[in-house]
Design an enzyme around this catalytic site. Structure first.
Site: not given
Length: 351
Positions: A209, A235-237, A255
């Site tokens: 996350d 991190g950045d998904f 969502h």
């Protein structure tokens, strides 16, 4: 509404009452928020307390406190057992932050004025099909949270509380024994992954996350006794996901985002999957036809539209975003009685 003779039918008392109940719902939410902020449930505890005693401990005006306690009793949070003397109901006990199934933070975040400002512009959101949060605050929702650590912490705690029921059911509802490492993508404080690891001691985990999303994770992992089997990765998904896992778990993440963004997240998971690996999406499904008993899900769908630009999805819509990401949905399983979430398993597409 006119009848067959062209005469207007008068509304029934039941119909009028329903509309009035719906329109004052926001007042009820603010009443619960005040109860949490004033520690009403904690002060009363497991005893029966007079309003004057509650006021003295809460530091509130006695007459106004009586009025608040009466409203809470009418809402089923308290019970008036004798004139001006109150006890906490089982539902009311969930407003105690110390209760193991507490929903105090969830009440706090969904009654938080920042969360509600975008709703003031629902008509605009419906006209444009876009989020209204940024038009109110000048930036998107998650960057705003990053700039407000206290609100971010409340949001994280609320997400943890909303996950607790799913965390109790998920470890027994899916065959985790096929895998060696589970990566929880956007896993927040680790409530869900901790529960899975605790029940499956042969598994290791990766909690992935943003820095602010993981802020409370070390404490969660320690409380569940799984910190030695779970690594934290910031991190950045939208850029990548960690490698080395054979199961990628994604709960209540897709969502938050539109279809193109959901495809990006799923695509990174697909790229990281080894042979035999799977993606497990944990989200509720919108039915093909409106189901009134799922009113909360439709309100969540509007909340996603206004605050973050995301959406709830049907089974076919999940299959479509998975397909675009190179994944095939292999099964869809309701999580269990009393829980609207489903387990959507996806495997790499073949051919």
């Amino acid at each position: 509404m006119a009848d067959t003779n062209g005469e207007t039918q008068r509304a029934s008392a039941e119909d009028r009452g329903r509309v009035v109940q719906l329109v004052v719902g926001s007042l009820a939410a603010q009443t619960l928020r005040a109860a949490v902020r004033l520690r009403v449930v904690e002060i009363i505890g497991d005893k029966e307390r007079h309003a004057a005693e509650v006021a003295a401990e809460a530091g509130t005006q006695p007459g106004a406190t009586t009025r608040l306690l009466r409203a809470l009793a009418a809402l089923g949070i308290l019970q008036e057992r004798a004139p001006d003397s109150y006890a906490v109901t089982p539902a009311g006990s969930l407003l105690d932050p110390g209760h193991p199934d507490s929903l105090a933070a969830l009440v706090g975040i969904f009654a938080e004025p920042v969360m509600l400002r975008a709703w003031e512009h629902l008509d605009e959101g419906v006209r444009t099909g876009g989020t209204t949060f940024a038009s109110v605050f000048g930036r998107d929702f998650f960057p705003y949270l990053k700039e407000h650590p206290e609100l971010s912490a409340l949001f994280n705690e609320a997400m943890s509380q909303s996950t607790s029921a799913t965390a109790a059911q998920l470890p027994h509802a899916y065959d985790f024994g096929r895998f060696t490492t589970v990566a929880d993508i956007g896993g927040g404080d680790g409530t869900l992954l901790s529960s899975v690891l605790r029940e499956h001691p042969g598994l290791s985990g990766v909690l992935y996350d943003t820095e602010e999303g993981l802020a409370q994770a070390p404490g969660t992992l320690r409380r569940h006794g799984v910190e030695d089997r779970c690594s934290l990765e910031v991190g950045d998904f939208f850029r990548s996901v960690p490698g080395g896992a054979d199961l990628y778990l994604i709960k209540s993440i897709l969502h938050d985002w539109n279809d193109d963004q959901a495809v990006t997240i799923l695509g990174h998971c697909r790229a990281a999957l080894p042979p035999g690996g799977r993606v497990l999406i944990v989200e509720p499904l919108l039915p093909d036809a409106v189901a009134p008993e799922l009113a909360g899900l439709y309100l969540s769908d509007l909340n996603m539209l206004l605050n973050v630009g995301g959406r709830e999805r049907t089974r076919d819509e999940f299959a479509e975003v998975c397909d675009r990401a190179g994944l095939t949905v292999t099964s869809v399983t309701p999580l269990g009685e009393g829980n609207t979430f489903c387990l959507i398993e996806a495997a790499p597409a073949t051919g």
